[in-house]
Design an enzyme around this catalytic site. Sequence first.
Site, PDB file in Angstrom:
ATOM      1  N   GLU B  49       0.870  -1.173   0.000  1.00  0.00           N
ATOM      2  CA  GLU B  49       0.000   0.000   0.000  1.00  0.00           C
ATOM      3  C   GLU B  49       0.899   1.213   0.000  1.00  0.00           C
ATOM      4  OE1 GLU B  49      -2.749   0.828   3.171  1.00  0.00           O
ATOM      5  OE2 GLU B  49      -3.563  -1.182   2.986  1.00  0.00           O
ATOM      6  N   ASP B  60      -6.043   9.428   9.985  1.00  0.00           N
ATOM      7  CA  ASP B  60      -4.751   8.911  10.400  1.00  0.00           C
ATOM      8  C   ASP B  60      -4.281   9.476  11.724  1.00  0.00           C
ATOM      9  OD1 ASP B  60      -3.762   7.078   8.297  1.00  0.00           O
ATOM     10  OD2 ASP B  60      -4.175   8.800   7.009  1.00  0.00           O
TER      11      ASP B  60
END
Lengths: 411, 264
Positions: B49, B60
């Site tokens: 990824e 995040d």
Amino acid sequence: MTNIAQQQETNLNSFTNGPDENGHFGIYGGRYCAETLMPLILDVEKAWHDARDDDAFWEEFHALAKDYIGRPSPLYFAKATTEHLGGAKVYFKRDELNHTGAHKINHCLGQILVAKRMGKTRIIAETGAGQHGVATATVCALFDMPCTVFMGEEDVRRQSPNVFRMKLLGAEVVPVTSGSGTLKDAMNEALRHWVANVEDTYYIIGTVAGPHPYPEMVRDFQSVIGKETKEQLNEKEGVLPDSLVACIGGGSNAMGLFHPFLNNPSVQMFGVEAGGHGVDTDKHAASLTGGSPGILHGMRSYFLQNEDGQITEAHSISAGLDYPGIGPEHAYLHDIDRVNYVSVTDDEALEAFKLLSKLEGIIPALEPSHAFAHVIKMAPDLPKDHIIVMNLCGRGDKDIFTVAEKLGIEI
Amino acid sequence: MKRIEKTFAKLKSNDKKGLVTFITAGDPSLEQSATILNALPQSGADFIEIGMPFTDPMADGPAIQDSSLRALANGMSLKGVIKMVAEFRESNQDTPIILMGYFNPIYTYGTEDFVNDAADAGADGLIIVDLPPEEDAELRVPATKAGLDFIKLLTPTTKGARLDTVLQNASGFLYYVSIAGVTGTKSANIDEVGAHIKDIKAKTDLPVAVGFGIKTPEDAANMSKIADAVVVGSSIVQNMQDNQKDSNLPTIIENQVSALKKAI
């Protein structure tokens, strides 16, 4: 037949149909959220729509708006200003006289009532200048709910009186150091916190921004400003206003004043963005005049960004306007040209701040000082029977330190 | 057969679970990032990824936020990400690459241009955090047309009718976010995750990868028992931050990745 046809035509020509069922105003708005939040966002929408259709909900809202906030706020004919500018007749909608000193309390009261209906037991909020944080902490004290306010580290420093107020009211203030440590980062951090606390927490967003249903919900709570204005001016003058003027950061006070007039074609509207050092510099907060369409904080709207789609810093002398985006309904009203969006600089706002204080004995917040700076520009050239209503959406006590520093005065 | 499907089929036939490793493009430096990317497959990564950095990564935690800002300070952009993928493909035709990020940079790049350029470069799938099913058609339709898998995120709150909504139009694999929270923070409750994955598997044949909160080889070992693949991101990114000045950084990351692979 005629009735239905007429009604359909009215609906087609209406500026107040939005948003659609997925929260879009034209191409703007929507729900650009992490999946973890989606079920909760859909719950908020359902709870808000149930509340909106419930007379008992509005009874409670209006009773508290009257006795706790002090609504309706007066519509004041600014005689000295009108004479000084020598043109249009200027009125102020006095939302700075609300409890807590700004319009933010209107949507905080509405939202905490929705949170209660959802059975949520704690409240979070983001704040820039601290006005929304103070208003949120206030309603949390009133309803005895724990409150956490996320505030950029930089704003904690420049708005220390409001930090102290929030703490007095029992709120926890979390300084946000991530990113640039300003309002947009406070909003990111509040969203991150919400993702981790979906079960018991309600997020009171401080403007007509964020994922659907927030832009619609905050607008409908703030529309009390425009509805009162319509009635009060009709009582005093027997007419509609010719021009409405309001400052815009995220756009809550402007949306509240404008919305009830959108379908009155004779009413011109001016949304005043924060031009900072000038919209042709890289130090301003004018998302519509100096930004472009994008996606952030759960919505598609206009944002300040670079050519790679990275969000850039906003700048304004007024912490409450220092946000690199704007509510999606404003983006829509901008694209279809229903509202005129203009900007004024830090310096023009500062001059307006001083002038309003001396002329009317009202110290305005730096946010509506932007609106007043535009009134100063437009009023002299307008005929004497032209009526301007400006939303005086906050009082200036919180800004005296910033202004003194700017003027080189020690207090 | 597409690369993602092929890789899962191969893992299944060998009775193995997959390791998905996350790095942010351009972090800690443009050069180190490319070196580390190219070495990931031989260290044990079955899938890669690549985080497309964004100024405001709202899903995040601190580790990936900081890595995004470092990458942007290094001059990384979507164009740069696509270039990295193309260069990786010059020497590797097998390891699937999934691009992960937020919609705004893609929208600004131009949705159609982006999916075509990413597919041409050799990317295999997209994970876009802030595009729930209600808003994803704008990117999903052109992405699928360009041959990219559109990988959906499922979370602990994706239950009941919502699960059906999210599963519609999913392709490649499903990314199960094991905690209600942001990346790299809490640890997951393995029993709850296992039960939820069972419900999901009853409704779809797509493989399920589990991510968020998987830090150590032990975490990876436990999670691999209930999923088809595990995703490790923040702890790799954190390791890069802690050792960014060390000239042995590529070896440090290789060791970390091979320890994770051995555990699952």
